[in-house]
Design a protein around this motif. Structure first.
Motif, mmCIF file in Angstrom:
data_model
loop_
_atom_site.group_PDB
_atom_site.id
_atom_site.type_symbol
_atom_site.label_atom_id
_atom_site.label_comp_id
_atom_site.label_asym_id
_atom_site.label_seq_id
_atom_site.Cartn_x
_atom_site.Cartn_y
_atom_site.Cartn_z
ATOM 1 N N THR A 87 7.275 35.630 -12.325
ATOM 2 C CA THR A 87 7.736 34.638 -11.357
ATOM 3 C C THR A 87 9.076 34.050 -11.798
ATOM 4 O O THR A 87 9.484 34.181 -12.951
ATOM 5 C CB THR A 87 6.723 33.475 -11.215
ATOM 6 O OG1 THR A 87 6.571 32.839 -12.483
ATOM 7 C CG2 THR A 87 5.373 33.960 -10.726
ATOM 8 N N ALA A 88 9.727 33.397 -10.850
ATOM 9 C CA ALA A 88 10.920 32.561 -11.060
ATOM 10 C C ALA A 88 11.983 33.252 -11.901
ATOM 11 O O ALA A 88 12.520 34.278 -11.520
ATOM 12 C CB ALA A 88 10.517 31.221 -11.662
ATOM 13 N N ASP A 89 12.298 32.659 -13.063
ATOM 14 C CA ASP A 89 13.389 33.152 -13.897
ATOM 15 C C ASP A 89 12.936 34.144 -14.959
ATOM 16 O O ASP A 89 13.684 34.433 -15.895
ATOM 17 C CB ASP A 89 14.108 31.965 -14.555
ATOM 18 C CG ASP A 89 14.850 31.128 -13.519
ATOM 19 O OD1 ASP A 89 15.367 31.719 -12.543
ATOM 20 O OD2 ASP A 89 14.911 29.899 -13.673
ATOM 21 N N THR B 155 15.763 39.118 -12.991
ATOM 22 C CA THR B 155 14.634 38.188 -12.904
ATOM 23 C C THR B 155 14.051 38.292 -11.498
ATOM 24 O O THR B 155 14.661 38.871 -10.590
ATOM 25 C CB THR B 155 15.085 36.733 -13.139
ATOM 26 O OG1 THR B 155 15.950 36.356 -12.055
ATOM 27 C CG2 THR B 155 15.798 36.559 -14.475
ATOM 28 N N VAL B 156 12.889 37.684 -11.320
ATOM 29 C CA VAL B 156 12.283 37.644 -9.993
ATOM 30 C C VAL B 156 13.217 36.935 -9.015
ATOM 31 O O VAL B 156 13.452 37.420 -7.903
ATOM 32 C CB VAL B 156 10.894 36.955 -10.050
ATOM 33 C CG1 VAL B 156 10.350 36.711 -8.645
ATOM 34 C CG2 VAL B 156 9.925 37.774 -10.887
ATOM 35 N N ALA B 157 13.769 35.804 -9.417
ATOM 36 C CA ALA B 157 14.672 35.054 -8.532
ATOM 37 C C ALA B 157 15.864 35.915 -8.118
ATOM 38 O O ALA B 157 16.265 35.902 -6.951
ATOM 39 C CB ALA B 157 15.149 33.780 -9.238
ATOM 40 N N GLU B 158 16.422 36.701 -9.034
ATOM 41 C CA GLU B 158 17.563 37.563 -8.701
ATOM 42 C C GLU B 158 17.142 38.688 -7.755
ATOM 43 O O GLU B 158 17.899 39.076 -6.870
ATOM 44 C CB GLU B 158 18.168 38.160 -9.966
ATOM 45 C CG GLU B 158 18.880 37.117 -10.817
ATOM 46 C CD GLU B 158 19.219 37.626 -12.206
ATOM 47 O OE1 GLU B 158 20.247 37.158 -12.749
ATOM 48 O OE2 GLU B 158 18.491 38.491 -12.762
ATOM 49 N N PRO C 270 8.129 38.175 -1.437
ATOM 50 C CA PRO C 270 9.032 37.058 -1.150
ATOM 51 C C PRO C 270 8.296 35.769 -0.784
ATOM 52 O O PRO C 270 8.787 34.682 -1.080
ATOM 53 C CB PRO C 270 9.858 37.541 0.044
ATOM 54 C CG PRO C 270 9.674 39.003 0.109
ATOM 55 C CD PRO C 270 8.345 39.289 -0.514
ATOM 56 N N ARG D 221 6.897 34.481 -4.025
ATOM 57 C CA ARG D 221 7.992 34.392 -5.013
ATOM 58 C C ARG D 221 7.573 34.997 -6.359
ATOM 59 O O ARG D 221 7.763 34.408 -7.423
ATOM 60 C CB ARG D 221 8.470 32.951 -5.208
ATOM 61 C CG ARG D 221 8.733 32.163 -3.950
ATOM 62 C CD ARG D 221 9.925 32.576 -3.140
ATOM 63 N NE ARG D 221 11.170 32.517 -3.874
ATOM 64 C CZ ARG D 221 12.252 33.195 -3.503
ATOM 65 N NH1 ARG D 221 12.230 33.971 -2.454
ATOM 66 N NH2 ARG D 221 13.351 33.105 -4.188
ATOM 67 N N CYS D 222 6.995 36.203 -6.304
ATOM 68 C CA CYS D 222 6.569 36.866 -7.541
ATOM 69 C C CYS D 222 6.740 38.379 -7.405
ATOM 70 O O CYS D 222 6.915 38.908 -6.310
ATOM 71 C CB CYS D 222 5.120 36.512 -7.876
ATOM 72 S SG CYS D 222 3.893 37.208 -6.753
ATOM 73 N N LEU E 136 14.806 38.486 -5.503
ATOM 74 C CA LEU E 136 14.455 37.928 -4.197
ATOM 75 C C LEU E 136 15.624 37.281 -3.472
ATOM 76 O O LEU E 136 15.498 36.913 -2.309
ATOM 77 C CB LEU E 136 13.325 36.905 -4.348
ATOM 78 C CG LEU E 136 11.996 37.496 -4.828
ATOM 79 C CD1 LEU E 136 10.977 36.391 -5.044
ATOM 80 C CD2 LEU E 136 11.475 38.544 -3.861
ATOM 81 N N MET E 137 16.779 37.152 -4.137
ATOM 82 C CA MET E 137 17.947 36.534 -3.509
ATOM 83 C C MET E 137 19.149 37.444 -3.612
ATOM 84 O O MET E 137 20.082 37.160 -4.341
ATOM 85 C CB MET E 137 18.225 35.178 -4.148
ATOM 86 C CG MET E 137 17.094 34.198 -3.940
ATOM 87 S SD MET E 137 17.436 32.538 -4.455
ATOM 88 C CE MET E 137 18.771 32.066 -3.399
#
Length: 190
Positions: free
Chosen positions: A167-169, A183-186, A146, A149-150, A188-189
């Protein structure tokens, strides 16, 4: 009056130990080292990943935080944030009577660690656990970070881990779970 300090020599000794508490311990050089509770952020991330993995392989084959895996080296066991079991593990765990995978049982398909803040936690997940999981022959290890962010996917190829970083999307690509959708963003959130 002095009291002798309890020493557990083997993982079997560890599995037989019961002090009546619900604490998790790693067996390190014969000593029990208590594993602290996870951060709330890590628990939420793990739960989000758990939901998707459970959809892919079934609820009974995914374990969170409480499954002890016996490993070579020290400590003798770890409690991954998430573990995906092989189908045959279900009967083996029931026969063992413990939520544990011993060295005489095939390794799990996947372990996932969510990195907690701090240099010691980072070193442990990226180096110590990576080495132990590789030595144990665990086919796939994800490091969900977290702070950075990866997500790092380590996949076993010819007895060694190869590394892919997402990473990211980017959708995380798993050799074992080709239909992984997040995705990574999904991840981590949650």
């Amino acid at each position: 009056m002095t009291q002798a300090k309890l020493k557990l020599v083997t993982f079997a000794d560890y599995l037989a130990f019961d002090n009546g508490l619900d604490s998790r311990y790693e067996l390190t050089y014969g000593d029990l080292i208590e594993v602290p509770p996870e951060s709330d952020e890590n628990v939420l991330i793990s739960r989000a990943i758990d939901r998707v993995l459970s959809e892919l392989v079934g609820f009974r084959r995914v374990r969170t935080h409480q499954l002890a895996i016996e490993l070579p080296g020290q400590p003798k066991n770890r409690f991954p944030d998430l573990t995906v079991l092989r189908p045959e593990h279900l009967d083996q765990l029931q026969s063992l009577g413990k939520s544990a995978i011993t060295l005489d049982i095939a390794p799990p398909l996947l372990v996932v660690e969510v990195v907690s803040p701090g240099a010691d936690n980072r070193r442990c997940d990226y180096l110590d656990k990576r080495n132990q999981y590789e030595w144990r022959g665990i086919p796939e290890y994800w490091i969900v970070d977290p702070q950075e962010r990866c997500v790092t996917v380590l996949a076993m190829v010819d007895g060694r881990y190869t590394e892919s970083i997402f990473t990211a999307d980017e959708v995380v690509v798993s050799p074992t779970f080709s239909s992984w959708p997040l995705t990574v963003a999904e991840m981590l959130m949650p």
